[in-house]
Structure formats: structure tokens, C-alpha cells
Design an enzyme around this catalytic site. Structure first.
Site, PDB file in Angstrom:
ATOM      1  N   CYS A   1       0.814  -1.111  -0.144  1.00 46.74           N
ATOM      2  CA  CYS A   1       0.064   0.115  -0.012  1.00 46.74           C
ATOM      3  C   CYS A   1       0.690   1.378   0.096  1.00 46.74           C
ATOM      4  CB  CYS A   1      -0.806   0.117   1.055  1.00 46.74           C
ATOM      5  SG  CYS A   1      -0.161  -0.001   2.618  1.00 46.74           S
TER       6      CYS A   1
ATOM      7  N   HIS B   1      -2.644   1.146   6.745  1.00 43.49           N
ATOM      8  CA  HIS B   1      -3.272   1.372   5.523  1.00 43.49           C
ATOM      9  C   HIS B   1      -3.457   2.366   4.778  1.00 43.49           C
ATOM     10  CE1 HIS B   1      -4.427  -1.041   1.963  1.00 43.49           C
ATOM     11  NE2 HIS B   1      -5.347   0.041   1.624  1.00 43.49           N
TER      12      HIS B   1
ATOM     13  N   HIS C   1      -5.803   1.788  -4.269  1.00 44.96           N
ATOM     14  CA  HIS C   1      -5.034   1.364  -3.329  1.00 44.96           C
ATOM     15  C   HIS C   1      -4.334  -0.150  -3.772  1.00 44.96           C
ATOM     16  CE1 HIS C   1      -8.003  -1.147  -0.621  1.00 44.96           C
ATOM     17  NE2 HIS C   1      -8.560  -1.026  -2.033  1.00 44.96           N
TER      18      HIS C   1
END
Length: 339
Positions: free
Chosen positions: A255, A303, A315
Site C-alpha cells: 500500500c 494502510h 490502493h
């Protein structure tokens, strides 16, 4: 009223209790067995989904810790190289200063073997002697200066060597941390794969679909900045590429690696981890998010994605799921950062 209950003989009391308990257990088992058979698959599906989500979440946290330790390793290598280069240059300087002091000492020994007052008495040319005396004095001053430089250089080389030794020790600790976090990530992902492989194909497909819903908070799509638009264009070029933990492109991404790579295409250097990226610019409310803004998730920012407009982010979700769009509210948003 007279009771007609027969007295229980003491010798039979324990056996009767055991019989009653056995009967109760059998009744309970029969009752549980009569529960709808459809409840178990549903429960196992929900349990497996929750466990897989938790394992991916744990693996992502460990991945960011792995990224941080590996980034620290890079910085430490730079510090070690700088300290070692400095120590090598200082050692060359020390060698030159020592050679210079040795030459001066030899010259003073050769010319200063006779006491100066005696040499003056014996000299037929007092002027020549005074010139020599002045030269010896200047040589002594130069020697004192050289000696001070030598002592200063020795302190510098000791400092450089101590810094290199400290950086080496820290690097060994970070190497151990990298290995530890790597084992954690691999263990969590292996367990998640094991759980997924035990599910029916339809359930696996459902878990893998990009169907995580969530509110987008009534976001208005304001035009992105020039670099935000350039980063978003790069992120869109990465759509469909695989999630690879610890990777920052171009073949695969985790990520934070995707965010770093996309902004690098826009000429902006971001830190490596999602926790550091959330502080790489100015924080704004989610309601004011613009395309190109970084959206960090969970309280620990483990994240991160990029707002793409329309209530969506781009993402790298987790292993097995490629870079993709998802609703901005797919997880609890902790911050929005405008770079």
C-alpha cells in the site's frame, strides 16, 4: 399427608446420579444435533472471513514495520559509509602530520646538538647563528601547530570510528527486526492462504471481490493540484498490478509502496511507510478530500490509499488482490493528507 416416596438406598445414590447425568448429556446432544444444518456453513464462512481479514490486517502492520526497518537499514548504511570515508581521510591526514613531525624532529636533532650559547661563542659569524636560531624557533612553532593538528585529527578519527561502530550495531538490530517482521508477514499470509483454500470456490470469490462498501461522506470532487493530478495518473497506470508486500514498484506494490512510487512519478519524494506518509503534507478533513490526497486507514495508519474522486480510492489492498478502486469508506479513515 403421608409421603409414598420410597427411601433411596445409600449404595445406589452415586449410580443413579451418573445415570441421570448421562441421560441429560444425551438429551443435550440430541437437541444440538437437531439445530439447522445451514447455520454451520454460514458461521464458518463468517468466521473464516473475519479471521482472514484480521490476518491480512496483522500482515499489513508487520509489512509497514518491515518497510520501516529496511528504510532504517538504508540510512544506517549511508551513515557507516560517511563515517568510514571520514575516518579514512583523517587517517591520511594523521599520516602526513606524523611524517612532518618526524622530519622536523630529525632536523632539530641534527642542528640542535650543541647548546645555542656555546654555538654563539664558537661561531665566527654571529649573524648567521642568529638566523639559524630564528629558523629553529619558527620550526618549533610549526611543530607545535602540527602537533595540535595531529591531536585534533586523532579526536576526529576516534569520533568517526565510534559513530561507525554505533551504526553497525544499530544495523545488526535492524537486520534482526527485518527478519522478524518478514517471518511474521509470511506466517500471517500463509495462514490466510490456508483458510482461503479450505473454503468453497464461491466463498473465496466473494471474499476476493471488491465489494467492501462504506460511506464516502458526501465528498465533492474539487480539482486536484498539479502534482496530485500527476500522482493520480501514475497510480491509475498501476491498476491491475499485483500486491507484493515490501515492494514499491513498478511490477508490484504494497500500500505505501504504491503511494511512494506514484508521487515519485510526480517528482515528489515520500517516506516509505504509511505511518510516515500521513505526515508528509497538510492534513485536511475527509469532506474536503481532493484527487491525489493520501487517505490513511485505522488508528495506526497501517494502510494507505490515494483519493481518486467519486468517493473512491486507488490502493494496493492485500495479497491476491491487485491494485484497484475501492470505496473511500471501506475501512475507518484516520487522516487525509494533501502533499
Amino acid at each position: 399427608m403421608v409421603s409414598h416416596r420410597r427411601p433411596t438406598r445409600p449404595g445406589l445414590n452415586r449410580g443413579v446420579r451418573a445415570t441421570v447425568l448421562s441421560a441429560a448429556a444425551a438429551t443435550a446432544a440430541a437437541t444440538l444435533g437437531a439445530a439447522p444444518a445451514s447455520a454451520e456453513p454460514e458461521d464458518s464462512h463468517e468466521t473464516a472471513k473475519a479471521t482472514v481479514d484480521r490476518l491480512y490486517e496483522d500482515a499489513e502492520r508487520a509489512t509497514e514495520q518491515f518497510n520501516a526497518a529496511r528504510e532504517s537499514l538504508g540510512r544506517l548504511r549511508g551513515r557507516i559509509d560517511t563515517a568510514q570515508d571520514s575516518a579514512a581521510r583523517t587517517q591520511e591526514e594523521i599520516n602526513r602530520l606524523r611524517a612532518s613531525l618526524g622530519s622536523m624532529a630529525g632536523a632539530q636533532y641534527r642542528t640542535g646538538g650543541i647548546d645555542p650559547s656555546v654555538a654563539l661563542l664558537l661561531s665566527s659569524d654571529p649573524g648567521t647563528f642568529l638566523d639559524r636560531a630564528a629558523a629553529l624557533h619558527r620550526a618549533g612553532e610549526r611543530g607545535a601547530v602540527t602537533l595540535r593538528k595531529l591531536r585534533h585529527a586523532q579526536r576526529r578519527i576516534e569520533q568517526s570510528r565510534a559513530e561507525a561502530a554505533g551504526a553497525l550495531a544499530a544495523m545488526e538490530r535492524d537486520r534482526a527486526a527485518v527478519a522478524r517482521h518478514k517471518r511474521t508477514v509470511e506466517g500471517k499470509l500463509a495462514r490466510a492462504r490456508q483458510l482461503l483454500s479450505a473454503l468453497p470456490a464461491a466463498d473465496r470469490d466473494e471474499l476476493g471481490r471488491a465489494s467492501r462498501s462504506g460511506p464516502h461522506g458526501g465528498l465533492s470532487d474539487v480539482a486536484a493540484s498539479a502534482r496530485g493530478a500527476a500522482a493520480l495518473m501514475a497510480a491509475r497506470q498501476a491498476l491491475g498490478r499485483p500486491y507484493v508486500w515490501g515492494a514499491n514498484g513498478p511490477a508490484g506494490f504494497d500500500c505505501s509502496g504504491l503511494m511512494q512510487w506514484a508521487y515519485a512519478r510526480a517528482g515528489v519524494g515520500l517516506p516509505r511507510t504509511s505511518q510516515a506518509q500521513r505526515y508528509a503534507g497538510r492534513m485536511v478533513p475527509l469532506s474536503q478530500a481532493r484527487p491525489g490526497d493520501l487517505v490513511a486507514y485505522r488508528a495506526d495508519a497501517s494502510h494507505i490509499g490515494m483519493y481518486a474522486g467519486g468517493g473512491q480510492v486507488i490502493h494496493a489492498p492485500y495479497p491476491g488482490a491487485p491494485v484497484r478502486y475501492d470505496p473511500v469508506g471501506m475501512m475507518p479513515v484516520s487522516s487525509v493528507t494533501r502533499v
